[in-house]
Design an enzyme around this catalytic site. Structure first.
Site, PDB file in Angstrom:
ATOM      1  N   PRO A   2       0.202  23.594  10.840  1.00  9.65           N
ATOM      2  CA  PRO A   2      -1.249  23.783  10.730  1.00  9.65           C
ATOM      3  C   PRO A   2      -2.005  22.720  11.523  1.00  9.65           C
ATOM      4  O   PRO A   2      -1.671  21.539  11.474  1.00  9.65           O
ATOM      5  CB  PRO A   2      -1.497  23.624   9.227  1.00  9.65           C
ATOM      6  CG  PRO A   2      -0.195  23.944   8.585  1.00  9.65           C
ATOM      7  CD  PRO A   2       0.846  23.459   9.539  1.00  9.65           C
ATOM      8  N   GLU A   3      -2.999  23.179  12.270  1.00  9.69           N
ATOM      9  CA  GLU A   3      -3.833  22.274  13.049  1.00  9.69           C
ATOM     10  C   GLU A   3      -5.190  22.152  12.370  1.00  9.69           C
ATOM     11  O   GLU A   3      -5.374  22.605  11.233  1.00  9.69           O
ATOM     12  CB  GLU A   3      -3.945  22.788  14.488  1.00  9.69           C
ATOM     13  CG  GLU A   3      -2.575  22.930  15.176  1.00  9.69           C
ATOM     14  CD  GLU A   3      -2.663  23.464  16.595  1.00  9.69           C
ATOM     15  OE1 GLU A   3      -3.685  23.209  17.266  1.00  9.69           O
ATOM     16  OE2 GLU A   3      -1.710  24.141  17.035  1.00  9.69           O
ATOM     17  N   LYS A  57      -5.229  16.296  10.735  1.00 13.15           N
ATOM     18  CA  LYS A  57      -4.436  17.376  10.145  1.00 13.15           C
ATOM     19  C   LYS A  57      -4.040  17.060   8.714  1.00 13.15           C
ATOM     20  O   LYS A  57      -3.127  17.679   8.160  1.00 13.15           O
ATOM     21  CB  LYS A  57      -3.179  17.624  10.988  1.00 13.15           C
ATOM     22  CG  LYS A  57      -3.447  18.031  12.430  1.00 13.15           C
ATOM     23  CD  LYS A  57      -2.154  18.193  13.183  1.00 13.15           C
ATOM     24  CE  LYS A  57      -2.386  18.418  14.670  1.00 13.15           C
ATOM     25  NZ  LYS A  57      -1.114  18.540  15.424  1.00 13.15           N
ATOM     26  N   ARG A 271       6.403  20.635  24.550  1.00 13.67           N
ATOM     27  CA  ARG A 271       6.042  21.817  23.780  1.00 13.67           C
ATOM     28  C   ARG A 271       6.023  23.034  24.681  1.00 13.67           C
ATOM     29  O   ARG A 271       5.668  22.973  25.860  1.00 13.67           O
ATOM     30  CB  ARG A 271       4.647  21.659  23.148  1.00 13.67           C
ATOM     31  CG  ARG A 271       4.457  20.390  22.328  1.00 13.67           C
ATOM     32  CD  ARG A 271       5.356  20.365  21.094  1.00 13.67           C
ATOM     33  NE  ARG A 271       5.121  21.501  20.227  1.00 13.67           N
ATOM     34  CZ  ARG A 271       4.157  21.547  19.306  1.00 13.67           C
ATOM     35  NH1 ARG A 271       3.316  20.530  19.170  1.00 13.67           N
ATOM     36  NH2 ARG A 271       4.024  22.605  18.531  1.00 13.67           N
TER      37      ARG A 271
END
Length: 281
Positions: A2-3, A57, A271
């Protein structure tokens, strides 16, 4: 993971379910999940939850302990952490790490309930601490700007001060906090910048434009209750909808929605990264 938009949505949907409730029967089902604050746990018995909020976050619960002093429970959800309020008769399951039984006050009447912190991958954690201990936490002390609390010009100045590939800079939580892989890719697409472009080669006005697009996308994602890729749900069990607006994230090999070119895939900042070689320079 989750961002910012997902954690903000969880905080907003969790708050009405916990604000003003009192805590009893704390169950620590996974010792390693509580990184700090074991000595403070007895002070949670009878404590009042003031509110939930977000920083970067992190999901934060502001608590008034049973002596009337402030406490903070900071949850890092990592990849699969989840906070959810169940009826009091729901039992923990194999992925439940912490439960707090909650009961109402006269001003916040509601059925008794149970707050679960679940985590399938077990990377998430909680830190229980006094507010004055926050600056002593290295992770907290290094957190960068909140992107929705500063002007695009202020954010652009932060970006300009860091050298390296622009996606690396966006993912650096000490520069701007809360941006992860999804919103870095989407912001760079909207700004027309390649993720591997060196930040020092980007003109100042383009960095201001990028900062503005970051703010637009984060706000749009919050309005859509975040992005649900796999496990994410808000504190009411609802999935997000922003994934339906993705231009690039997770769309490698598909056609660009703007120009029709095939979207490229690469690894940037360690990423998986998707971008358009035509639209992004």
């Amino acid at each position: 993971m989750p961002e910012l938009p997902e954690v903000e949505t969880i905080s907003r949907t969790l708050n009405p379910q916990v604000q003003g409730r009192y805590v009893k029967n704390i169950h620590l089902l996974s010792a390693k999940t509580l990184e700090t604050g074991r000595d403070l746990l007895p002070l949670l018995e009878g404590a009042r939850i003031e509110k939930s909020r977000r920083r970067a976050k992190l999901l934060m619960l502001d608590v008034r302990d049973n002596t009337g002093q402030p406490l903070i429970a900071a949850f890092h959800l990592k990849m699969t952490g989840r906070l959810f309020v169940h009826p009091l008769d729901v039992e923990p399951h194999k992925h439940t790490k912490i439960t707090l039984d909650l009961y109402p006050s006269a001003s916040t009447p509601a059925p008794e309930s149970r707050l679960f912190f679940d985590d399938v991958r077990t990377f998430g954690y909680c830190r229980l601490m006094r507010p004055e201990q926050l600056p002593e936490w290295p992770f907290w002390a290094k957190l960068g700007f909140e992107p929705l609390e500063h002007t695009p010009e202020e954010l652009a100045a932060r970006l300009a001060a860091k050298k390296g590939r622009i996606k690396n800079v966006l993912l650096d939580q000490t520069v701007i906090a809360g941006i992860g892989n999804i919103y870095a890719d989407e912001s760079l697409f909207r700004a027309g910048l390649r993720p591997d472009r060196k930040s020092e080669t980007i003109p100042a006005e383009k960095l201001v434009s990028l900062a503005g697009h970051i703010q637009e996308i984060l706000q749009e994602a919050i309005d859509a209750c975040g992005s649900s890729i796999r496990d994410y749900r808000d504190a009411e069990g609802n999935a997000g909808a922003f994934q339906n607006k993705f231009n690039v994230y997770g769309r490698g090999g598909e056609a660009c929605k703007t120009c029709g070119s095939t979207l490229a895939s690469a690894r940037v900042a360690g990423r998986g990264t998707v971008y358009c070689e035509t639209c992004q320079k």
